[in-house]
Design a protein around this motif. Structure first.
Motif, PDB file in Angstrom:
ATOM      1  N   ILE A  96      -2.675   7.885  -3.568  1.00  0.00           N
ATOM      2  CA  ILE A  96      -3.850   7.080  -3.202  1.00  0.00           C
ATOM      3  C   ILE A  96      -4.178   6.132  -4.350  1.00  0.00           C
ATOM      4  O   ILE A  96      -4.427   4.940  -4.159  1.00  0.00           O
ATOM      5  N   ALA A  97      -4.119   6.670  -5.582  1.00  0.00           N
ATOM      6  CA  ALA A  97      -4.410   5.834  -6.751  1.00  0.00           C
ATOM      7  C   ALA A  97      -3.523   4.597  -6.734  1.00  0.00           C
ATOM      8  O   ALA A  97      -3.995   3.467  -6.822  1.00  0.00           O
ATOM      9  N   LEU A  98      -2.223   4.839  -6.565  1.00  0.00           N
ATOM     10  CA  LEU A  98      -1.297   3.699  -6.505  1.00  0.00           C
ATOM     11  C   LEU A  98      -1.672   2.789  -5.354  1.00  0.00           C
ATOM     12  O   LEU A  98      -1.734   1.565  -5.482  1.00  0.00           O
ATOM     13  N   GLY A  99      -1.998   3.417  -4.217  1.00  0.00           N
ATOM     14  CA  GLY A  99      -2.301   2.647  -3.009  1.00  0.00           C
ATOM     15  C   GLY A  99      -3.462   1.688  -3.237  1.00  0.00           C
ATOM     16  O   GLY A  99      -3.417   0.531  -2.824  1.00  0.00           O
ATOM     17  N   VAL A 100      -4.500   2.162  -3.933  1.00  0.00           N
ATOM     18  CA  VAL A 100      -5.668   1.294  -4.129  1.00  0.00           C
ATOM     19  C   VAL A 100      -5.529   0.478  -5.407  1.00  0.00           C
ATOM     20  O   VAL A 100      -6.441  -0.278  -5.752  1.00  0.00           O
ATOM     21  N   GLY A 101      -4.417   0.696  -6.121  1.00  0.00           N
ATOM     22  CA  GLY A 101      -4.150  -0.191  -7.256  1.00  0.00           C
ATOM     23  C   GLY A 101      -4.684   0.294  -8.575  1.00  0.00           C
ATOM     24  O   GLY A 101      -5.041  -0.499  -9.444  1.00  0.00           O
ATOM     25  N   VAL A 102      -4.767   1.594  -8.763  1.00  0.00           N
ATOM     26  CA  VAL A 102      -5.102   2.104 -10.097  1.00  0.00           C
ATOM     27  C   VAL A 102      -3.841   2.037 -10.941  1.00  0.00           C
ATOM     28  O   VAL A 102      -2.774   2.470 -10.502  1.00  0.00           O
TER      29      VAL A 102
END
Lengths: 451, 889, 218
Positions: free
Chosen positions: B270-276
């Motif tokens: 999710i982190a990657l998905g939202v761009g963290v």
């Protein structure tokens, strides 16, 4: 027809043979050997009821959803048995079937005791039994009446009526024989006992006229009861919106089943008595044959009830109804369904053969299987219907507790005790009616002779 | 309902005894004639504002895990008889949970400890005071070295002030805290990310989509009432990833069943998905990937929130914080304040430090207040042996349990409802707790205990008042101190590095420990209401079970009730198996109470499982939970509500005209989270007896309002439904037709009455009831109740005796009350004037009650919805209680 | 064989049967009468009280209003008994030394409530609400009788369900203007059925709903 009433023998001998049983009982040891166990069962009745009243209905296995269980199924079972007696004596009396005369007395006694046993159940199964009289309509300071839409209210009336009528019919019928017993009695306490209950019967023409009138009248009242009472009891189940109960086939289905189990019991009693008391020439093979035929007939009617119910369910194809049927056939209580089907109808088919019908042992065993079958049917009707009704969330198992069984045993004790006392002390076959039959036989015989 | 302020002399021991006399009369089994020589005891000096027979309402709070739960207490003749939510409280707005409802029984519990114990023997407070006096001299000498105080979580300003005073006087003394289920990980994470520990206050009414990583925010806990109420306002779409079914999971649109070990992967994805930035890539299985993509998509739509189970690693929480920052939910869906519970000196290690010192003999005097370290600590700590090394140990609590017996002194403490104290609600709003009744046992409040320890003589009232110089009156009337919640802070992220731990291997069986739905951490073991309340997803009462997945059960040939033996190291846990549809195949779940003395962490891989061959009876109120092909709980597709089932009222009879008011109820199955607050509230309001495990197992529970749990669909990933089932109050009621004595009758306003004193117990009504909502008194359940329980009873409701049928009455006593009040005032009953106990208790307003003949009433509006349907329509009973179908989002 | 029963046996038997029937009927009648007797309803049976309080004197003689002592009758379900304090408002001035009042003084002195014996008592499953009856213009005297003529208090009316229902079925004739409800000796328009009917409407009473179980039972 000579095989119905032994015309060879003269009237006095018939009376002697029957009345002597109560005056000088033939085999006292055998009687005591039956009576002591019966008393023990009676004790179990007293204990169970005391415990029940002391602690509450919780002593039984009931729960929610199984608010009704063994108590009600036994209630239906016992009252059902009763019906045969009334059918045999009242209906056949009105139809002037003389062969009934050898059977009606103990059949009626059986009815009476079965009704007593049956009516005990609804009383003790109440949550607050001491308030049972609220079922009866009587003026009270609460100005509240029973709820007349309820099948239970009508149960109350039905059973009460049935009890009273059965007592009357049985007692009126026995009075003349009590008189003959009184006249033959040698020991004073017998003379007094029979004398009191013979109500001063002298056998005068006026007595006979009045007697015939009242006897036939009571019979006329009793016959419709056979149909109405058990129809009413079937409403107890059929009136509720519960799948497996809510069916119009129930009233006839119940009446047939009742007569079925009843005739089975009468056959068993007949077989036992004629063997134990040597009444072979009063209760003849012809009687067994007729009883067996009636049993077979009612059995087939009951079988039709089963079939009709199944057909309706499949035809109606209501998912809930189907679920209930599926559960009856393969659920955890399937034993009660298949047990009922097997015991009721499989051995029964043997009765198509004359040789089987007149064979006392076989007849006894077949009848026994029918009685067991009908008991399982009543059990099945109550349990398989309630333990899984509409909502999956309320499904619960039911296990009768030890106190359920002990009370059942106790009620059987009540039945056997009463019946054994009857066998021991009262004329258990209607002597005067047999004689009447013999007389009419003779008349007819001479008539034909002259012709 | 006007609020009152407690005036000290008004209710006291005497008035309680009076009340008891009255309630003894009330407790007489129905059906009995009144004794002519009934005694009546009037007041000697009548308190002006107490009208005999009129209830008084006091705003106060009960305590749960250190927080205050705001309540309004109903008091009759000086006895509290019912607790309800405080509708004006900013956090809960009248919402309650089952623990809050059951607190009342805690006050009257006959098991409560009633007298101080010295070495297990009854003693006097005087003896204790002298003993302590001697002790304090010693403590003075050592400047408090070796003197330790151990409490549960604390939010009470007064208690903190007193602890401060102690530390001032004895610089050497130290204060420790044990709270088995806590939020230490979250605080640590905020500490890491923001540089200082902050309280996370997610607002579940704000976001459009919530992604919950094994966070049961609708489940039991101090925040349940608050969060469930917030969520119910808009019921945002929920994405749930969890190893074992939870209340939140049952409300989730997309529920992903994963081992807890996978949660970290999901978080990373999710982190990657939202761009963290700076997050390692995650390798996901196909279903996981789909779930994550959907979740990220929903979050991407803006205004989203990601939450993580409180028990997970701080590093993971830190990552989730970064995700939320990225989503811009800070200050909106996720607010921060300073910690609400006071932090003990040693933070999350507080208890461990204490135990070490005790073992090292550095502790000479130990005062334990309102904590049960002996029962509720990880086994590794081995508190018992440590405690044996303490020279002088004192335990203060409501019950004389294991800890009490292991200490030299046990002090019986006051219940919140009989003492003055203060504290903070889960949102931080402060409140003053005022007593509804004066103590009727020989007990002290913990404030007084500390005060005496310090040599003081003040009363609890004065001690608490001393911490509230202004707004005392207002606070008592309102039940909370206005605007006292700590200000929201908008933190800046200091540390963006996310040193994620190694993903623990997820092979073999993993045991997950979850808070018990009715026992929390085991602190309610004495509360029979809670013991007999079925755990929502299991429907088991009285004791917990071990949840196993259907797959595992098939593999190991396990049935419900098989006794299982869990082995970890040399420790063993025995428990009954319960096959839980929707359980992750290799996950076993046990309750927190069972975990003590068995596990040291909330998540334990490598546990050995075997069947002992024995079976245990599980006191379940609902053995069957698979809905199969039936449609008890109906579901409509989102947007197609109109396609819900049509109503067919075909009848040969002309429709009956009902005049107003005519009562009805609507229950929204989408809102119900199965929390059981309604069910417990009903027990309290209607004097519903407790019958015990044996009878429940027998199918004889007495709950008037039950919450059925159904699973639908295939067992590995079913849909879970809750369905509260009170009496349906059928317009065409079979029970009424069946009753031979007119005990079940219909009222003109559509109530299906049960007249207990007329009932003779034929049980026909129950046999005919398609819903089986009727309950029967198989034995005498109420006659032998102790006086304190009788004093607790609601005098407006008949106490049922043996052999009588009973059932839900729509709280007829409240209807009658409103009817009489309205008649006297010469006005009609207004909508919302009658609020049933269950309706009041419901945190999500799933239950609405009112006049169905008034088209503008709340209930009529609900019933007008196309989702409206009645249970078992085919039975044609025309229920007054109807349901709103669930919507598949 | 000699007859053991003489000719008169029949007659004796018949007499016995007749007697049995008579006994049965009589016992039924007796039970019915008994249930309505004051022995069961305890109407007019004085209960011994700690203090021989005379309503005749206080109400009939001094003309105290019921509400002076039974203060909450208009607002609460319970009429409530007076606190000892209320008794002492007068008796701290008059009859201060009276021996019969010793228990009252004792109660005030050691702050212990008086132990009255309840006279008007309903079963626990009956929920009677004084305030609504007073506000609908049902006079105290309707249920409690002429307490102003009772030196020692006794139950004035039989508190049977029948008694309650009689009034609930036809409240009209029992109604009064609200300001007259505590009057003991009031006779007014309530004899006139027409006015009574008017009153029913005025008070907004619907007799058809008054006989429902849940009016009194919960």
């Amino acid at each position: 027809m000579s095989d119905i009433a032994p015309s060879a023998r003269d009237f006095r001998r018939v009376t002697d043979e029957i009345v002597d049983i109560s005056l000088h009982y033939p085999d006292r040891r055998a009687w005591w050997m039956c009576f002591i166990p019966a008393l023990l069962l009676l004790l179990s009745f007293i204990v169970s009821v005391t415990v029940l009243f002391w602690y509450g209905v919780g002593m039984w296995g009931n729960n929610i959803p199984m608010g009704w269980a063994l108590a009600i199924s036994n209630y239906i079972f016992f009252l059902g048995i009763g019906h045969a007696g009334t059918l045999i004596s009242a209906l056949l009396l009105l139809l002037a079937q003389h062969w009934r005369n050898s059977l009606n007395r103990f059949a009626e006694a059986m009815t009476l005791f079965a009704v007593i046993c049956g009516s005990l159940y609804p009383l003790v199964h109440l949550g607050r039994p001491w308030l049972f009289y609220w079922m009866a309509p009587y003026p009270n300071t609460m100005t509240v009446w029973p709820q007349f839409k309820s099948p239970l209210t009508w149960d109350f009336f039905a059973v009460l009526t049935y009890l009273i009528v059965s007592i009357l019919f049985w007692y009126i019928g026995i009075v003349p024989d009590l008189a003959s017993a009184r006249d033959r009695a040698t020991r004073r306490r017998y003379q007094v006992f029979f004398g009191l209950f013979a109500l001063g019967w002298r056998g005068s023409a006026r007595h006979w006229a009045r007697w015939r009138q009242s006897y036939r009248l009571t019979a006329a009242i009793a016959v419709p009861l056979v149909v109405s009472v058990h129809s009413e009891i079937s409403m107890l189940l059929a009136a509720g919106p519960i799948n497996g109960w809510n069916s119009t086939v129930f009233p006839p289905y119940f009446v047939a089943g009742a007569a079925f189990s009843g005739f089975a019991v009468v056959s068993m009693i007949a077989v036992v008595l004629r063997h134990a008391l040597g009444l072979r020439d009063l209760v003849t093979p012809r009687h067994l044959d007729l009883l067996a035929k009636l049993t077979l007939l009612c059995g087939l009617m009951t079988a039709y009830g089963y079939w009709a119910e199944t057909f309706d369910t499949l035809y109606g194809s209501d998912p809930q109804e189907l679920e209930t049927m599926r559960d009856r056939l393969v659920g955890v209580y399937a034993w009660s369904y298949w047990g009922a089907v097997f015991c009721n109808f499989v051995p029964l088919q043997l009765l198509w053969w004359y040789r089987v019908r007149i064979n006392p042992v076989l007849l006894f065993l077949i009848s026994l299987s029918c009685v067991l079958g009908m008991w399982m049917e009543r059990y099945m009707l109550l349990v398989t219907t309630l333990y899984r009704d509409w909502l999956v969330s309320s499904w619960q198992r039911y296990h009768p507790s030890i106190w359920d069984w002990s009370l059942f045993a106790g009620v059987l004790g009540v039945f056997f005790t009463l019946f054994l006392l009857f066998v021991r002390f009262l004329p258990l076959i209607s002597a005067f009616e047999i004689k009447e039959a013999m007389f009419e036989e003779k008349e007819r015989g001479e008539g034909t002779g002259h012709a | 309902m006007e609020r009152e302020q407690a005036g000290p002399p008004s209710f006291n021991r005497r008035s309680l005894l009076q009340a008891m006399a009255a309630s003894l009369a009330l407790a007489a089994a129905n059906g009995r004639r009144a004794e002519a020589d009934e005694r009546a005891l009037p007041y000697v000096n009548a308190p002006e504002y107490v009208v005999p027979g009129k209830p008084k309402w006091y705003a106060t709070s009960v305590r749960f895990a250190g927080y205050l739960q705001p309540v309004l207490g109903k008091s009759i003749a000086g006895r509290p008889v019912k607790l309800e939510g405080n509708d004006q409280h900013p956090a809960t707005g009248g919402a309650t949970d089952l623990f809050m409802q059951a607190a009342l029984l805690g006050l009257y519990d006959p098991d409560r400890s009633q007298v101080p114990l010295h070495l297990g023997q009854p003693a006097t407070w005087a003896a204790f005071d002298t003993d302590v006096f001697r002790r304090t001299a010693e403590i003075d000498r050592t400047q408090g070295q070796g003197f330790r105080l151990l409490t549960g979580a604390v939010s009470s300003p007064t208690l903190l002030r007193q602890i401060g005073d102690m530390q001032k006087r004895w610089p050497g003394m130290r204060w420790h805290v044990t709270e088995p289920i806590n939020e230490d990980e979250r605080l640590e994470a905020t500490g890491r990310v923001f540089g200082r520990p902050l309280q996370m206050l997610p607002d579940f009414s704000a976001p459009a989509a919530i992604v919950s990583l094994d966070d049961d925010f609708l489940g039991p806990g101090p925040r349940q009432a608050m969060q469930a109420r917030a969520w119910s306002k808009r019921q945002p779409r929920i994405f749930m990833a969890e190893p074992t079914p939870s209340a939140t999971g049952t409300r989730a649109g997309e529920r992903l069943i994963v081992p807890s070990a996978r949660v970290q992967m999901l978080a990373q994805a999710i982190a990657l998905g939202v761009g963290v930035t700076g997050v390692a890539a995650a390798d996901l299985t196909a279903p996981e990937k789909k779930w994550v993509d959907d979740a990220v998509g929903a979050l991407g739509a803006g205004n989203g929130l990601v939450t993580l189970g409180a028990l997970y690693d701080p590093a993971l929480h830190a990552l989730v914080l970064l995700i939320n920052e990225r989503l811009g939910s800070f200050g909106k869906a996720l607010r921060f304040t300073d910690p609400i519970l006071a932090a003990p000196p040693d933070g999350k290690d507080s208890l461990a430090v204490l135990v070490d010192d005790m073992k090292a003999g550095r502790v000479t005097t130990l005062l334990i207040l309102e904590a049960e370290p002996l029962q509720a600590t990880p086994a590794a700590l081995d508190f018992r042996t440590a405690l044996e090394k303490v020279a002088f140990s004192v335990h203060g609590g409501l019950y004389a349990d294991a800890t009490a017996n292991a200490c030299h002194w046990h002090l019986p403490l006051q219940h919140e409802l009989e003492s003055w104290t203060d504290g903070r609600a889960p949102d931080g709003t402060a409140a003053i707790v005022q007593p509804l009744i004066r103590p009727f046992l020989n007990v002290r409040s913990s404030h007084v205990v500390l005060d005496r320890w310090l040599g003081g003589t003040a009363s609890d009232h004065d001690l608490v008042q001393a911490s509230w110089h202004t707004g005392w009156q207002e606070a008592l009337l309102a039940g909370f101190v206005a605007d006292s919640a700590p200000a929201a802070v908008t933190p800046t992220v200091r540390d963006r590095t996310v040193p994620l731990p190694q993903v623990p291997s997820s092979d073999g069986l993993v045991v997950e420990v979850r808070p018990d739905a009715t026992q929390w951490d085991g602190r309610y073991v004495h509360n029979s209401w809670l013991q007999e309340t079925p755990k929502p997803l299991i429907q088991a009462t009285w004791g917990n079970v071990i949840l196993v997945s259907p797959a595992l059960a098939r593999e190991r040939r396990m049935e419900n009730g098989d006794e299982l033996s869990l082995r970890f190291g040399n420790r063993e846990l025995l428990g009954a198996a319960w096959i839980m549809p929707g359980q992750e195949p290799h996950t076993l779940t046990i309750g927190v109470p069972d975990s003590f003395g068995f596990l040291d962490s909330w998540r334990q891989p490598g546990v050995r499982l075997e069947k002992t061959g024995k079976t245990r009876v599980i006191a379940s109120t609902q053995p069957m939970q698979d809905m199969g092909e039936f449609d008890y709980v109906r579901t409509v597709e989102s947007g197609e509500e109109a396609a819900a089932h049509p109503k067919d009222d075909v009848s040969f009879y002309p429709p009956r005209k009902w005049d107003s008011p005519s009562w009805g109820m609507s229950i929204d199955l989408d809102r119900c989270i199965g929390c059981n607050a309604c069910s417990v509230a009903c027990m309290a309001e209607n004097n519903v007896p407790v019958v015990g495990a044996e009878l429940v197992a027998h199918g004889r529970q007495m709950h008037w309002l039950r919450i059925d749990h159904y699973t639908h669909g295939e067992a590995n990933a079913p849909r879970h439904h809750f369905q509260p089932v009170p009496c349906m109050q059928c317009e065409q009621a079979p029970c009424e037709m069946g009753c031979p004595v007119n005990a079940a009758v219909h009222s003109p306003d559509g109530l299906n009455l049960q007249v207990y004193n007329r009932c003779i117990g034929t049980r026909t009504c129950s046999a005919y009831c398609p819903y089986k909502v009727r309950r029967f008194n198989w034995f005498e359940y109420t006659g032998q109740d102790p006086d304190s329980i009788r004093a607790m009873r609601n005098p407006d409701v008949t106490v049922r005796s043996r052999g009588v049928m009973e059932k839900c009455t729509y709280c007829i006593q409240r209807i009658s009350g409103a009817r009489i009040a309205a008649k006297i005032a010469g006005r009609p009953i207004q909508d919302g004037e009658v609020v049933t106990a269950c309706q009041q208790a419901c945190p999500t307003q799933a239950i609405v009650f009112g006049d169905i003949t008034d088209p503008n009433s709340a209930v009529s509006k609900r019933k007008a919805s196309p989702r409206n349907y009645s249970l078992l329509e085919e039975a044609n009973t025309r229920p007054r209680t109807t349901y709103l179908a669930r919507v598949r989002k | 064989m000699p007859q053991i029963f003489t000719a008169s046996a029949d007659t004796r038997l018949r007499t016995a049967a007749l007697l049995l029937a008579v006994v049965f009927v009589v016992s039924l009648l007796f039970t019915a009468g008994f249930m309505n007797s004051t022995y069961v309803t305890s109407v007019g049976w004085v209960v011994t009280q700690p203090v021989p309080f005379s309503h005749e004197h206080h109400v009939g003689g001094l003309g105290l209003d019921c509400r002076y002592c039974h203060a909450s009758v208009e607002v609460s379900a319970q009429a409530s008994l007076p606190a000892t304090h209320v008794c002492m408002t007068c008796h701290s001035q008059i009859w201060t030394g009276a021996p019969v009042l010793a228990p009252v003084r004792a109660s005030l002195a050691d702050n212990k409530p008086l132990h009255w014996q309840r006279v008007a008592r309903l079963p626990d499953y009956v929920y009677f609400n004084h305030s609504i009856h007073i506000s609908r213009g049902i006079a105290c005297v309707e249920c409690h009788g002429r307490v102003d003529q009772m030196p020692l208090l006794a139950r004035g009316k039989p508190f049977t369900m029948e008694f309650c229902l009689d009034c609930h079925r036809d409240p009209g004739p029992h109604l009064r203007p609200r300001d007259q409800v505590t009057r003991m000796d009031w006779t007014g328009w309530h004899q006139d059925p027409k006015v009574a009917h008017e009153q029913l409407k005025a008070f907004g009473i619907q007799p058809d709903k008054l006989t429902n179980c849940y009016i009194c039972h919960r």
